[in-house]
Scaffold this motif. Structure first.
Motif, PDB file in Angstrom:
ATOM      1  N   ASP A 289       0.821  -1.212   0.000  1.00 18.68           N
ATOM      2  CA  ASP A 289       0.000   0.000   0.000  1.00 18.68           C
ATOM      3  C   ASP A 289       0.859   1.268   0.000  1.00 18.68           C
ATOM      4  O   ASP A 289       0.575   2.224  -0.736  1.00 18.68           O
ATOM      5  N   LYS A 290       1.913   1.261   0.809  1.00 23.31           N
ATOM      6  CA  LYS A 290       2.783   2.436   0.876  1.00 23.31           C
ATOM      7  C   LYS A 290       3.569   2.630  -0.419  1.00 23.31           C
ATOM      8  O   LYS A 290       3.764   3.755  -0.887  1.00 23.31           O
ATOM      9  N   ILE A 291       4.000   1.530  -1.005  1.00 24.06           N
ATOM     10  CA  ILE A 291       4.735   1.625  -2.273  1.00 24.06           C
ATOM     11  C   ILE A 291       3.813   2.150  -3.376  1.00 24.06           C
ATOM     12  O   ILE A 291       4.208   2.994  -4.186  1.00 24.06           O
ATOM     13  N   ASN A 292       2.576   1.708  -3.376  1.00 24.00           N
ATOM     14  CA  ASN A 292       1.612   2.212  -4.368  1.00 24.00           C
ATOM     15  C   ASN A 292       1.395   3.716  -4.197  1.00 24.00           C
ATOM     16  O   ASN A 292       1.238   4.449  -5.179  1.00 24.00           O
ATOM     17  N   LYS A 293       1.421   4.169  -2.964  1.00 26.39           N
ATOM     18  CA  LYS A 293       1.222   5.592  -2.667  1.00 26.39           C
ATOM     19  C   LYS A 293       2.350   6.449  -3.222  1.00 26.39           C
ATOM     20  O   LYS A 293       2.124   7.571  -3.696  1.00 26.39           O
ATOM     21  N   TYR A 294       3.575   5.902  -3.194  1.00 24.56           N
ATOM     22  CA  TYR A 294       4.737   6.687  -3.615  1.00 24.56           C
ATOM     23  C   TYR A 294       5.278   6.296  -4.989  1.00 24.56           C
ATOM     24  O   TYR A 294       6.289   6.836  -5.429  1.00 24.56           O
ATOM     25  N   ALA A 295       4.571   5.410  -5.663  1.00 20.43           N
ATOM     26  CA  ALA A 295       5.039   4.943  -6.973  1.00 20.43           C
ATOM     27  C   ALA A 295       5.159   6.083  -7.980  1.00 20.43           C
ATOM     28  O   ALA A 295       6.059   6.061  -8.842  1.00 20.43           O
ATOM     29  N   ASN A 296       4.263   7.056  -7.889  1.00 20.77           N
ATOM     30  CA  ASN A 296       4.298   8.181  -8.831  1.00 20.77           C
ATOM     31  C   ASN A 296       5.010   9.405  -8.270  1.00 20.77           C
ATOM     32  O   ASN A 296       5.010  10.475  -8.899  1.00 20.77           O
ATOM     33  N   ILE A 297       5.609   9.262  -7.099  1.00 22.82           N
ATOM     34  CA  ILE A 297       6.336  10.369  -6.472  1.00 22.82           C
ATOM     35  C   ILE A 297       7.843  10.135  -6.568  1.00 22.82           C
ATOM     36  O   ILE A 297       8.580  10.981  -7.061  1.00 22.82           O
ATOM     37  N   ALA A 298       8.269   8.955  -6.105  1.00 23.39           N
ATOM     38  CA  ALA A 298       9.694   8.623  -6.133  1.00 23.39           C
ATOM     39  C   ALA A 298      10.137   8.262  -7.555  1.00 23.39           C
ATOM     40  O   ALA A 298       9.316   7.938  -8.413  1.00 23.39           O
ATOM     41  N   THR A 299      11.445   8.315  -7.788  1.00 22.91           N
ATOM     42  CA  THR A 299      11.987   7.917  -9.093  1.00 22.91           C
ATOM     43  C   THR A 299      11.707   6.444  -9.340  1.00 22.91           C
ATOM     44  O   THR A 299      11.315   6.035 -10.438  1.00 22.91           O
ATOM     45  N   HIS A 300      11.918   5.641  -8.303  1.00 26.60           N
ATOM     46  CA  HIS A 300      11.586   4.213  -8.320  1.00 26.60           C
ATOM     47  C   HIS A 300      11.015   3.854  -6.957  1.00 26.60           C
ATOM     48  O   HIS A 300      11.413   4.423  -5.941  1.00 26.60           O
ATOM     49  N   ALA A 301      10.101   2.914  -6.925  1.00 18.91           N
ATOM     50  CA  ALA A 301       9.515   2.452  -5.665  1.00 18.91           C
ATOM     51  C   ALA A 301       9.389   0.940  -5.703  1.00 18.91           C
ATOM     52  O   ALA A 301       8.842   0.393  -6.667  1.00 18.91           O
ATOM     53  N   VAL A 302       9.924   0.265  -4.687  1.00 20.20           N
ATOM     54  CA  VAL A 302       9.906  -1.203  -4.695  1.00 20.20           C
ATOM     55  C   VAL A 302       9.453  -1.760  -3.354  1.00 20.20           C
ATOM     56  O   VAL A 302       9.773  -1.204  -2.299  1.00 20.20           O
ATOM     57  N   ILE A 303       8.709  -2.861  -3.424  1.00 22.40           N
ATOM     58  CA  ILE A 303       8.346  -3.605  -2.223  1.00 22.40           C
ATOM     59  C   ILE A 303       9.523  -4.515  -1.898  1.00 22.40           C
ATOM     60  O   ILE A 303       9.933  -5.336  -2.725  1.00 22.40           O
TER      61      ILE A 303
END
Length: 222
Positions: free
Chosen positions: A36-50
């Motif tokens: 859920d947290k990664i989905n929240k920041y997927a479009n904010i951070a350059t890359h987001a990974v679980i």
């Protein structure tokens, strides 16, 4: 080249750092075990990974040692915070900043090799306490256990007086580093500089001396 950051743990503290770094144009890898947290920041951070940051192979696969700076912002799980920090140290990460929950946590982090340990809740508590005591205290930054930098707003008590009139260094053992007046900032002001009500004085000194200064000269009644 842009610096590359990794933020591990996307709670309020880690998420805020992630967003601030991105706004400053930095490349940020956001890591959290929560989908859920990664989905929240997927479009904010350059890359987001679980990912599980306590797993050595996972960190290696992310190329964590190649990042300029890794921030460990894991929330209430002290064990995960310590294990993650240990993994980062062992993999030779150049700069590691870790959020501590308490003084014991900080001692362990320092012993295992964290480069910088921060206490956001404690530090904010110090700032708020000083602001509550005096409306003229705008900000408070601890430099060590004994020394701090404080932003003080000039009130009626010091209005129209020069720095030599106030004699702050001799009377209180504190040094005025700069004076902010609207959009202008005067670094290392001269002794004949006049203080105007509303000016912001940036002062460095020992905590006891700063407290005396706040009470004597910057504690105007409402």
């Amino acid at each position: 080249m842009k610096k590359q950051f990794a933020v591990i743990g996307l709670g309020r503290f880690g998420g805020s750092i992630c967003q601030s770094l991105v706004k400053q144009g930095m490349e940020v890898l956001a890591i959290d075990i929560s989908e859920d947290k990664i989905n929240k920041y997927a479009n904010i951070a350059t890359h987001a990974v679980i990912a599980d940051s306590t797993d050595e192979d996972t960190l290696k696969s992310l190329g964590i040692r190649n990042f300029d700076h890794v921030i460990v912002a894991i929330g209430d799980n002290i064990q995960s915070s310590i294990l993650t920090t240990l993994m980062l140290v062992e993999q030779g990460v150049r700069h590691i900043t870790v959020k501590a929950q308490n003084d014991y946590h900080e001692k362990v982090l320092n012993k295992i090799g964290a480069h910088k340990v921060v206490h956001p809740e404690r530090d904010m508590g110090v700032r708020i306490a000083h602001n509550i005591v005096s409306k003229n205290v705008l900000d408070y930054l601890e430099l060590s256990d004994e020394y701090s930098i404080v932003e003080l707003m000039a009130g009626e008590t010091v209005n129209g007086k020069s720095l030599i009139d106030l004699n702050i260094r001799a009377k209180f053992g504190c040094n005025i580093m700069a004076i902010k007046r609207k959009e202008e900032i005067n670094v290392s002001p001269t002794a004949d500089e006049l203080i105007i009500q509303g000016d912001i004085l940036i002062v460095i000194g020992a905590d006891n001396d700063l407290n005396r200064l706040e009470q004597d000269l910057f504690n105007d009644e409402d």
